[in-house]
Motif scaffolding. Structure first.
Motif, PDB file in Angstrom:
ATOM      1  N   SER A   1       0.820  -1.206   0.000  1.00 51.00           N
ATOM      2  CA  SER A   1       0.000   0.000   0.000  1.00 51.00           C
ATOM      3  C   SER A   1       0.856   1.258   0.000  1.00 51.00           C
ATOM      4  CB  SER A   1      -0.907   0.026   1.221  1.00 51.00           C
ATOM      5  OG  SER A   1      -1.855  -1.022   1.175  1.00 51.00           O
TER       6      SER A   1
ATOM      7  N   PRO B   1      -8.124   3.953   0.559  1.00 46.53           N
ATOM      8  CA  PRO B   1      -8.159   3.095   1.747  1.00 46.53           C
ATOM      9  C   PRO B   1      -7.766   1.668   1.410  1.00 46.53           C
ATOM     10  CG  PRO B   1     -10.375   3.579   0.963  1.00 46.53           C
ATOM     11  CD  PRO B   1      -9.454   4.460   0.184  1.00 46.53           C
TER      12      PRO B   1
ATOM     13  N   ILE C   1      -6.268   2.517   6.781  1.00 41.37           N
ATOM     14  CA  ILE C   1      -5.592   3.704   6.241  1.00 41.37           C
ATOM     15  C   ILE C   1      -4.089   3.424   6.264  1.00 41.37           C
ATOM     16  CG2 ILE C   1      -5.141   6.162   6.521  1.00 41.37           C
ATOM     17  CD1 ILE C   1      -8.042   5.566   5.843  1.00 41.37           C
TER      18      ILE C   1
ATOM     19  N   ASP D   1      -7.014   9.630   1.911  1.00 40.26           N
ATOM     20  CA  ASP D   1      -7.353   8.254   2.262  1.00 40.26           C
ATOM     21  C   ASP D   1      -8.477   8.218   3.300  1.00 40.26           C
ATOM     22  OD1 ASP D   1      -5.432   7.298   0.520  1.00 40.26           O
ATOM     23  OD2 ASP D   1      -3.903   7.086   2.067  1.00 40.26           O
TER      24      ASP D   1
END
Length: 359
Positions: free
Chosen positions: A250, A256, A315, A331
Motif C-alpha cells: 500500500s 483506503p 488507512i 485516504d
C-alpha cells in the motif's frame, strides 16, 4: 481544508489514552459524535457506542480508542521510572524520545534513557537496547521527589508529538493515528449519514484495549449484537525506502486499504465483494493488502454469536507504533465515503444474502 476536521484530528491524536485508560479520548469522541447520534452508551469496560437509527439490520463501525503506550512499574531510589509496554513497541524507536506521564495530579514530561553508547563495549553497541534496560528520566533526584511530583506505579505513559499538518497539507503527522483515525472515521461516517434515510441502524463504536488483546471489541460487539461489522484501523504503508512491495504494497494517498487477510480474521467474502462493487461503481480508489501477523478488532467482532460478517477498512500509515506517524487526508475522506456508501446498500435483503453466502 476543513478547520473543524483539523481541530478534531488534533484533539483526538493529542489526547492521551493508553490501553485501559481511554477515558479522556472517550470524552473527546463523545463531544464530536453526539450531534450525529440518537443515543450514546458505554459497555462496562468503557467502549463508547453511538447509535443512529432504530430499525433494520444493525451495522457496527468500530475503531479503537487506545494507543500504544507504557505503564510505570516502579520508581528507583534515584528517582528514575521503570516501565512495561502497553501494546507492541520496537525498542529501536524508543530511546531518547520524549514522553508524558499521566499522574493523578497532572502530566509530567520525561525522556526514555539507557546506558550511554560511549561506555558500552563495541559488541554491545551493535545490539538494540532491551526495553528492560531502559528507564524514564523526569528530572527527579530521588524516589521521594518523584513521588512528590505525583508519580506512582500504574501511571500510564504516552509519546509526545504535536499534531502537525506538513508542507504538503494532505500529509498529517501525529502520535496515536493508530487508532484515532479509526475513531475519526466512525464519527465522520455518522456525520455523513445525518440527513440520510439509510435502511439500517448504524453504531459508531470506540473500543478499548485493542492494543493489548482486542478486549473492548469483545464486550462492545456483545452490547451491539450487529448483523454486519466494519473495523476501521491503520495499516502498513509500503512506500518508504527499503520496503519490498511483496511485504507491504500500500501507498499513502492511493485510497483506503481493503484487507484480504490478517492474523486474526479472513474477511467475509460476500461483504468484501459488496465493498469492491461499491468502490468500483463510484470510482472510489482503494488498495488491497494483507497482514501475515497481528490483527484488528474484527478478529473478535466476526466471532460474536453465530458469526458476524466483518471486514477491515484501513488507512495506510507510516511509522505506526512509534512516537510519530504520517498518513494522507485523501485516504480518510475516501474511506469514509466508501463505508458510508456501502452502509446505504445494506438493507435487510442484502444483509440476508451476505449471511447466506449468496452475495
Amino acid at each position: 481544508m476543513d478547520d473543524k476536521l483539523l481541530a478534531m484530528y488534533k484533539e483526538l491524536t493529542e489526547t492521551p489514552g493508553a490501553p485501559g485508560h481511554e477515558g479522556k479520548v472517550r470524552d473527546v469522541m463523545r463531544k464530536y459524535v453526539e450531534a450525529y447520534a440518537d443515543e450514546i452508551t458505554t459497555d462496562n469496560l468503557g467502549s463508547l457506542i453511538a447509535r443512529k437509527g432504530n430499525q433494520g439490520p444493525k451495522i457496527m463501525v468500530a475503531g479503537h480508542l487506545d494507543e500504544v503506550g507504557f505503564m510505570i512499574t516502579m520508581i528507583t531510589e534515584k528517582g528514575f521510572l521503570k516501565f512495561q509496554p502497553l501494546g507492541g513497541w520496537w525498542e529501536q524507536v524508543m530511546l531518547a524520545q520524549r514522553v508524558a506521564i499521566q499522574t493523578r495530579t497532572g502530566v509530567i514530561e520525561g525522556v526514555i534513557g539507557s546506558v550511554p553508547p560511549h561506555i558500552l563495549s563495541p559488541e554491545a553497541r551493535k545490539k538494540p537496547v532491551d526495553m528492560k534496560d531502559m528507564f524514564i528520566d523526569i528530572g527527579a533526584s530521588s524516589k521521594q521527589e518523584a513521588e512528590e511530583f505525583g508519580v506512582r506505579p500504574g501511571d500510564t505513559v504516552v509519546p509526545i508529538c504535536p499534531f502537525t499538518v506538513m508542507n504538503n497539507p494532505k500529509f498529517m503527522m501525529a502520535k496515536a493515528w493508530d487508532n484515532r483515525v479509526g475513531i475519526a472515521m466512525a464519527i465522520q461516517t455518522l456525520q455523513q449519514l445525518k440527513e440520510v434515510n439509510h435502511p439500517n441502524t448504524v453504531f459508531g463504536v470506540g473500543t478499548v484495549q485493542e492494543e493489548v488483546g482486542l478486549r473492548g471489541a469483545q464486550t462492545s460487539v456483545h452490547a451491539v449484537d450487529p448483523d454486519i461489522a466494519f473495523a476501521v484501523d491503520v495499516g502498513i504503508a509500503g512506500d518508504t525506502p527499503g520496503v519490498k512491495e511483496q511485504d507491504a504494497q500500500s501507498k499513502i494517498g492511493e485510497g483506503p486499504q481493503l484487507l484480504l487477510y490478517d492474523g486474526s480474521m479472513i474477511p467475509h467474502v460476500g461483504l468484501r465483494n459488496l465493498v469492491i462493487d461499491t468502490a468500483t461503481e463510484l470510482n472510489i480508489p482503494f488498495q488491497y493488502d494483507t497482514i501475515s501477523r497481528g490483527g484488528t478488532d474484527a478478529g473478535r467482532l466476526h466471532l460474536h454469536g453465530k458469526g458476524v460478517p466483518s471486514i477491515v477498512i484501513g488507512i495506510a500509515t507510516r511509522y505506526i507504533h512509534s512516537h510519530a506517524a504520517i498518513l494522507h487526508r485523501d485516504d480518510i475522506d475516501n474511506a469514509v465515503k466508501l463505508i458510508t456508501e456501502v452502509i446505504k446498500r445494506l438493507d435487510a435483503a442484502t444483509v440476508e444474502k451476505i449471511k447466506r453466502q449468496e452475495y
